[in-house]
Scaffold this active site. Sequence first.
Site, PDB file in Angstrom:
ATOM      1  N   LYS A  71      72.770  87.018  12.933  1.00  0.00           N
ATOM      2  CA  LYS A  71      71.971  87.196  13.963  1.00  0.00           C
ATOM      3  C   LYS A  71      70.430  87.084  13.560  1.00  0.00           C
ATOM      4  CE  LYS A  71      70.815  90.667  17.515  1.00  0.00           C
ATOM      5  NZ  LYS A  71      71.133  92.107  18.219  1.00  0.00           N
ATOM      6  N   SER A 147      71.570  92.593  22.880  1.00  0.00           N
ATOM      7  CA  SER A 147      70.729  91.725  22.125  1.00  0.00           C
ATOM      8  C   SER A 147      71.469  90.597  21.237  1.00  0.00           C
ATOM      9  CB  SER A 147      69.626  92.429  21.397  1.00  0.00           C
ATOM     10  OG  SER A 147      70.246  93.095  20.187  1.00  0.00           O
ATOM     11  N   SER A 171      73.928  96.698  22.224  1.00  0.00           N
ATOM     12  CA  SER A 171      73.658  95.230  21.909  1.00  0.00           C
ATOM     13  C   SER A 171      74.659  94.403  21.299  1.00  0.00           C
ATOM     14  CB  SER A 171      72.435  95.126  20.968  1.00  0.00           C
ATOM     15  OG  SER A 171      71.258  95.404  21.711  1.00  0.00           O
TER      16      SER A 171
END
Length: 485
Positions: A71, A147, A171
């Site tokens: 990520k 997220s 997230s």
Amino acid sequence: MRVAEYVSFDAVGLAELVANGEVTPAELEAAARAAAQAVNPRINAVVETWPADDEPHLGSTPLAGVPFLIKDIGVSMAGRRVELGSRLAAGNVAGADSALMRRFRHAGLVTFGRTATPEMAYSTTTEPVLYGATRNPWDLGRSAGGSSGGAGAAVAAGVVPLAHATDAAGSLRVPAAYNGLFGLKPTRGRVSMGPDADEVFNGLAVQGCVSRTVRDSAALLDRIRGPEPGDPYFAQQPPRPYAEEVTRHPGSLRIGVLPQAWGGRRTTAPVADALSRTVRLLASLGHRVEEVKVELGADWDEFVLANARLWTANLTASIDELAAAFDRPVDSSTLEPVTLAGYHYGRRVSGAQFVSALAIRNRVARSLARHFDAHDVLLTPTLPELPLPLGTHAEGAEALDGLGWLGRVLDRSPFTVAFNVAGTPAMSVPVTADAGTGLPIGMQFAAGYGLEDRLFRLAGQLEEASPWSGRTPAVWAGSHTGTGR
């Protein structure tokens, strides 16, 4: 290796092929790249790829040789960009591997790119100005969550079998639910945040992954768990590897069901129906299931305010540090409206207000711990509604201050954040799907501090009883007929 063959294996299965000499890591990487080329133009999940420089020792771990994506926040890979989904950090290049990146390498993973995140991971939808919106492979008009939305969409579409994710308010679990994946948020202190941070968002944030199978998540957590010198938290190590727990019987568990969330948002009919089906499945497996009332330890408005103060104070410090490092202004040219609103709100949070917010964190942790004295597991929907249309979060957001934005985020994902505040493990399991649309619906299971092993045993049982690996989204790399050559 043909892409259609590549996507038929999970990470552990691919590593077994490598260990047996049936395929090379380079061939797997080529297949992953071909998969990304096939689907990413439609879902916008992967923001950058590069030639992998990892040289795993074949057969050394259950994941050696498997393609992997990190990520764009929460982990640093030497010589690679980490931009936090923000124009403020655009072009930022990591000088060294973080502790987590070193563990990914030791796990034998072959990292060849990074996935999208909303700016500063400050949303549960992934629609940043810097990259553009990430789209849900099940329905391109809907959000992939956030997220870790880029990770969720990439795994769901078959680019990689598992990908790095983080979770500070849901997230990791929100994208797992939106994209039909398994995602377990570990206990606070299970995975180190070092060396550049001792904790993130005052212990609310943790590291993990999303995956298509339970055993993949278990295998990765086995490789990345454990403290680094100087860590502020320590979670006792499990008695056996998590990978072994997946095939162990969970026993007859006392499962409390919370059908309606803290706060005002009601669970919608499709999700309530999915919850009812899950309860029936659990009962058929021999678990004792009952509806419960769970005290949060604070009223909802008080809870939201405490989270807003913790989040925005931390956000403000990070933004000031980035602005100084890159000699960039803190204004609308570098930050999105909701991030900028959070920054200004955080600058007004006093020391006394910050300490009071930490006291709320303690109250919530103590209250939920008492619940786990009476029940082994708590079951909730991961989210109260189906994946939202893109743009839903942004409607009228320019008029919100930092508290208003956090209130909106938590209102949309009211079941998840309490377990970040408490520091306890929780997982989203794609037990079922909406009968009308076919969209995946995640069910959240939470356990007491340090009890990931209990959750993995239950998840393994659910995966066997209600398999989900055969469900594939509309945008699926397996439909691509090419090879990785």
